[in-house]
Each structure stands twice: as C-alpha cells, then as structure tokens.
Design a protein around this motif. Structure first.
Motif, mmCIF file in Angstrom:
data_model
loop_
_atom_site.group_PDB
_atom_site.id
_atom_site.type_symbol
_atom_site.label_atom_id
_atom_site.label_comp_id
_atom_site.label_asym_id
_atom_site.label_seq_id
_atom_site.Cartn_x
_atom_site.Cartn_y
_atom_site.Cartn_z
ATOM 1 N N GLY A 140 0.800 -1.347 0.057
ATOM 2 C CA GLY A 140 0.127 -0.003 -0.004
ATOM 3 C C GLY A 140 0.867 1.339 0.035
ATOM 4 N N LEU A 141 2.058 1.251 -0.625
ATOM 5 C CA LEU A 141 3.053 2.217 -0.115
ATOM 6 C C LEU A 141 2.988 3.268 -1.698
ATOM 7 C CD1 LEU A 141 5.861 0.710 1.321
ATOM 8 C CD2 LEU A 141 4.349 2.170 2.291
ATOM 9 N N THR A 142 2.156 2.803 -2.707
ATOM 10 C CA THR A 142 2.415 3.516 -4.002
ATOM 11 C C THR A 142 2.349 5.024 -3.938
ATOM 12 O OG1 THR A 142 1.110 1.745 -5.198
ATOM 13 C CG2 THR A 142 1.354 3.586 -6.451
ATOM 14 N N LYS A 143 1.540 5.573 -3.386
ATOM 15 C CA LYS A 143 1.505 6.958 -3.239
ATOM 16 C C LYS A 143 2.553 7.626 -2.386
ATOM 17 C CE LYS A 143 -3.300 7.759 -4.366
ATOM 18 N NZ LYS A 143 -4.461 8.055 -4.300
ATOM 19 N N ALA A 168 5.765 10.147 -16.684
ATOM 20 C CA ALA A 168 5.097 8.858 -17.109
ATOM 21 C C ALA A 168 4.977 7.961 -15.858
ATOM 22 C CB ALA A 168 6.138 8.173 -17.900
ATOM 23 N N TYR A 169 3.798 7.684 -15.548
ATOM 24 C CA TYR A 169 3.401 6.837 -14.362
ATOM 25 C C TYR A 169 3.476 5.201 -14.906
ATOM 26 C CZ TYR A 169 0.925 3.661 -10.966
ATOM 27 O OH TYR A 169 0.726 2.572 -10.341
ATOM 28 N N GLU A 170 4.534 4.459 -14.476
ATOM 29 C CA GLU A 170 4.775 3.107 -14.994
ATOM 30 C C GLU A 170 5.164 2.108 -13.601
ATOM 31 O OE1 GLU A 170 6.545 2.936 -19.412
ATOM 32 O OE2 GLU A 170 8.119 3.200 -17.750
ATOM 33 N N PRO A 171 4.072 1.789 -13.356
ATOM 34 C CA PRO A 171 4.042 0.527 -12.160
ATOM 35 C C PRO A 171 5.130 -0.479 -12.587
ATOM 36 C CG PRO A 171 1.953 0.499 -12.984
ATOM 37 C CD PRO A 171 2.626 1.754 -13.725
ATOM 38 N N VAL A 172 6.301 -0.653 -11.784
ATOM 39 C CA VAL A 172 7.166 -1.832 -12.118
ATOM 40 C C VAL A 172 6.736 -3.079 -12.564
ATOM 41 C CG1 VAL A 172 9.408 -2.883 -11.517
ATOM 42 C CG2 VAL A 172 8.852 -0.524 -10.909
ATOM 43 N N TRP A 173 5.619 -3.511 -11.736
ATOM 44 C CA TRP A 173 4.959 -4.637 -11.936
ATOM 45 C C TRP A 173 4.229 -4.772 -13.189
ATOM 46 C CZ3 TRP A 173 -0.226 -3.795 -12.211
ATOM 47 C CH2 TRP A 173 -0.731 -2.781 -11.300
ATOM 48 N N SER A 174 4.018 -3.978 -13.716
ATOM 49 C CA SER A 174 3.203 -4.002 -14.914
ATOM 50 C C SER A 174 4.211 -3.835 -16.385
ATOM 51 C CB SER A 174 2.008 -2.757 -15.057
ATOM 52 O OG SER A 174 2.885 -1.586 -15.473
ATOM 53 N N ILE A 175 5.396 -3.588 -16.048
ATOM 54 C CA ILE A 175 6.297 -3.371 -17.248
ATOM 55 C C ILE A 175 6.915 -4.604 -17.707
ATOM 56 C CG2 ILE A 175 8.497 -2.330 -17.905
ATOM 57 C CD1 ILE A 175 8.138 -0.079 -16.193
ATOM 58 N N GLY A 176 6.365 -4.948 -18.964
ATOM 59 C CA GLY A 176 6.945 -6.240 -19.780
ATOM 60 C C GLY A 176 6.192 -7.273 -19.143
ATOM 61 N N THR A 177 5.234 -7.426 -18.435
ATOM 62 C CA THR A 177 4.663 -8.660 -17.748
ATOM 63 C C THR A 177 3.446 -9.114 -18.360
ATOM 64 O OG1 THR A 177 3.644 -7.305 -16.165
ATOM 65 C CG2 THR A 177 5.688 -7.822 -15.509
ATOM 66 N N GLY A 178 2.725 -8.311 -19.072
ATOM 67 C CA GLY A 178 1.323 -8.354 -19.626
ATOM 68 C C GLY A 178 0.344 -8.082 -18.545
ATOM 69 N N LYS A 179 0.880 -7.745 -17.419
ATOM 70 C CA LYS A 179 0.081 -7.366 -16.414
ATOM 71 C C LYS A 179 -0.504 -6.010 -16.331
ATOM 72 C CE LYS A 179 1.743 -9.887 -12.877
ATOM 73 N NZ LYS A 179 1.965 -10.076 -11.497
ATOM 74 N N ASP A 188 -6.277 6.915 -11.264
ATOM 75 C CA ASP A 188 -6.042 7.513 -9.649
ATOM 76 C C ASP A 188 -4.521 8.030 -9.616
ATOM 77 O OD1 ASP A 188 -6.445 7.787 -6.772
ATOM 78 O OD2 ASP A 188 -5.608 5.775 -6.613
ATOM 79 N N ILE A 189 -3.662 7.324 -10.064
ATOM 80 C CA ILE A 189 -2.336 7.920 -9.613
ATOM 81 C C ILE A 189 -2.039 8.963 -10.648
ATOM 82 C CG2 ILE A 189 0.132 7.013 -9.796
ATOM 83 C CD1 ILE A 189 -1.607 5.758 -7.528
ATOM 84 N N ALA A 190 -2.466 9.045 -11.906
ATOM 85 C CA ALA A 190 -2.088 10.157 -12.825
ATOM 86 C C ALA A 190 -2.815 11.321 -12.169
ATOM 87 C CB ALA A 190 -2.968 9.740 -14.353
ATOM 88 N N SER A 191 -3.955 11.119 -11.437
ATOM 89 C CA SER A 191 -4.459 12.469 -11.004
ATOM 90 C C SER A 191 -3.839 12.986 -9.810
ATOM 91 C CB SER A 191 -6.051 12.300 -10.668
ATOM 92 O OG SER A 191 -6.297 11.846 -9.496
ATOM 93 N N GLU A 224 -8.897 2.355 -23.765
ATOM 94 C CA GLU A 224 -9.504 2.590 -22.284
ATOM 95 C C GLU A 224 -8.488 3.737 -21.485
ATOM 96 O OE1 GLU A 224 -9.104 -1.273 -19.842
ATOM 97 O OE2 GLU A 224 -8.616 -1.832 -22.001
ATOM 98 N N TYR A 225 -7.135 3.752 -21.575
ATOM 99 C CA TYR A 225 -6.642 4.493 -20.760
ATOM 100 C C TYR A 225 -6.631 6.028 -21.313
ATOM 101 C CZ TYR A 225 -3.976 0.511 -18.821
ATOM 102 O OH TYR A 225 -3.729 -0.339 -18.461
ATOM 103 N N MET A 226 -6.825 5.986 -22.623
ATOM 104 C CA MET A 226 -6.728 7.543 -23.404
ATOM 105 C C MET A 226 -8.295 8.230 -22.791
ATOM 106 S SD MET A 226 -4.109 7.897 -24.662
ATOM 107 C CE MET A 226 -3.256 6.653 -23.689
ATOM 108 N N LEU A 227 -9.268 7.370 -22.505
ATOM 109 C CA LEU A 227 -10.317 7.880 -21.987
ATOM 110 C C LEU A 227 -10.380 8.556 -20.710
ATOM 111 C CD1 LEU A 227 -12.674 5.075 -23.243
ATOM 112 C CD2 LEU A 227 -12.367 7.269 -24.255
ATOM 113 N N GLN A 228 -9.334 8.458 -19.946
ATOM 114 C CA GLN A 228 -9.522 8.721 -18.487
ATOM 115 C C GLN A 228 -8.807 10.322 -18.313
ATOM 116 O OE1 GLN A 228 -10.300 6.680 -16.290
ATOM 117 N NE2 GLN A 228 -10.652 5.421 -18.331
ATOM 118 N N PRO A 229 -9.671 11.214 -17.708
ATOM 119 C CA PRO A 229 -9.318 12.636 -17.763
ATOM 120 C C PRO A 229 -7.692 13.007 -17.664
ATOM 121 C CG PRO A 229 -10.864 12.025 -15.856
ATOM 122 C CD PRO A 229 -10.397 10.761 -16.668
#
Ligand code: PGA
Length: 253
Positions: A140-143, A168-179, A188-191, A224-229
C-alpha cells in the motif's frame, strides 16, 4: 484544459540501426506522423544511443528521444552520453528515471533530478518515469513512493521549467509482464501526480503537464487509458518495436 496526446515508444535495448531505419521508413510510408498531427497526437520513439543519430535523420517528424543522458557536459564518465552530444545530432527529448535504470543501474530520484535540471536548462523535453514495485504496491505504499519520486526528481525546478516535463507513471509490476494496471489505478495515480504538481508548481503547470501511463500497453488496451481525464498518452515498450503494432497503437488512441 485540453492537452495534446503523446504516444512514445521506448525501444530499450532493441532494434539495431538497420532495424530502426526500416521502422522509420514504414512510419513514413504509412504517413503516421501526418495522421497523428491531424488528430492532435504527438508520436515518437526512444532508440538505443547507437541508433539515435540515424533515427534522427530518418525521423520524418517523429519525436526522437534518448533513453537516458548524463548530467555533466563532458568528463571522465565512461560509457555515458552528454546533453551536448545529443544536441549535436538534433535530439532534444530524453527519458529519465526509467525503472529499469533504477533497478539495474542504481539510478535514484537524486540522480534523476541532476539530469532533469541539466536537461531543462538546455530546453530538452523530459519524460520522467515514476512507479512503484510489486512489493510496494502490495504494502500500500504506491502514493508514498510516487510522492518521493516526484518531489525529489523535480526539486529545484521552476514553474517555467515545468513546460518541458512529461511524467510517465509506470508501475514496475506492469512493465513487460502483460499485467497492465487497471484504468482505475492508472487514473488514480495520474490524478495524484497532477495534484502533486499543483502543490509544487501551481494550477497552471498542473493543468498543462502531460501525464502518461506505461506498462504492458498494447493496441487492444490503449484506448481505455486514453479515456481517462488525467492520462494524456502512453509510454510503450514491447508493442512499439514493430511498425505495424505502433500504427495500431496510434489508430486505437
Ligand atoms: P512495456 O514497457 O510496454 O513492454 O511493458 C513499458 C516501458 O518500460 O516503458
């Protein structure tokens, strides 16, 4: 406020000079830059250092970014590349703080800060990458992590300097993982990042700064990402390596 969109391919340690040139020719043949401009989208790639000069020559309007740079103009820094060297070949964009550099090359938010300050002084556009690891996410330490990376990375910059920054918000767990992160997490994090910029540099800067999402972005999920404000574009690794897939990413924005 309406912000432009940015699609940026991060090629990492992929594509030889010949392969990179072929990619550029495909982009030209498909008129991707023109199509993107008509839609208010900026598109670009970040090749390996060795391919930068050639890609710059064949870019035909693509933004060309380095994947890193050194903060010093010159000196005894074996293997590094300086800002004047990049300027000499017409490059004026740089990615800084990619998680692979933080993970494998000892990059910290402090070293990122030195680089960012040197870059904005030379009016380079900077794509500053931030993001938490899987462990930090689970705890729960993301922010907290993002706050440290943003506050330290942008330390000492002025409101005016912020015109050169893209985050650029790039969660490490999502890079190159397909997740890929859910759109809810990305927004949430972009805002949250936008609110941090507001805190540090004021409302105008916060409204103008482009914030990208990166991490397993593919042609079938980019929309879907591009639809986020608060998400203004994507930093894409694997899916940016082939011109066909890059074209699909652009089409689906
Ligand atoms: P990926 O990489 O799209 O291959 O997950 C994104 C990045 O590292 O910028």
């Amino acid at each position: 406020m309406s912000r432009k969109k940015l699609l940026m391919g991060n090629w990492k340690m992929n594509l030889t000079i010949a392969e990179a040139n072929a990619f550029c020719e495909d982009v030209k043949a498909a008129s991707l830059v023109r199509q993107a401009r008509q839609r208010g989208i900026m598109i670009g790639v970040a090749p390996a250092f060795i391919a930068l000069q050639s890609v710059r020559k064949h870019a035909h309007g693509l933004i060309v970014a380095s994947q890193d740079c050194h903060y010093a103009d010159h000196g005894a820094y074996t293997s590094n590349v300086s800002i004047p060297m990049l300027q000499e070949i017409g490059v004026d964009w740089s990615i800084i703080g990619h998680s692979e550099r933080r993970q494998y090359e000892g990059e910290t938010s402090f070293t990122c800060n030195r680089k960012i300050k040197a870059l904005v002084k030379q009016q380079f556009h900077v794509i500053y990458c931030v993001g938490e690891t899987a462990k930090e996410y689970d705890q729960g330490l993301t922010k907290d992590v993002i706050r440290e990376q943003v506050v330290t990375g942008l330390m000492g910059l002025s409101k005016d300097d912020m015109q050169y920054l893209v985050i650029a918000y790039e969660p490490v767990w999502s890079i190159g993982t397909g997740k890929n992160a859910s759109v809810e997490i990305a927004e949430d994090i972009a805002s949250f990042i936008r609110s941090l910029i507001n805190e540090l540099f004021g409302k105008v800067a916060s409204q103008k700064t482009l914030i990208l999402y990166g991490g397993s972005v593919k042609p079938n999920n980019i929309h879907e990402y591009m639809l986020q404000p608060d998400v203004d574009g994507a930093l894409v690794g694997g899916a940016s390596l082939k011109s066909e897939s890059f074209k699909e990413l652009l089409e689906n924005i």
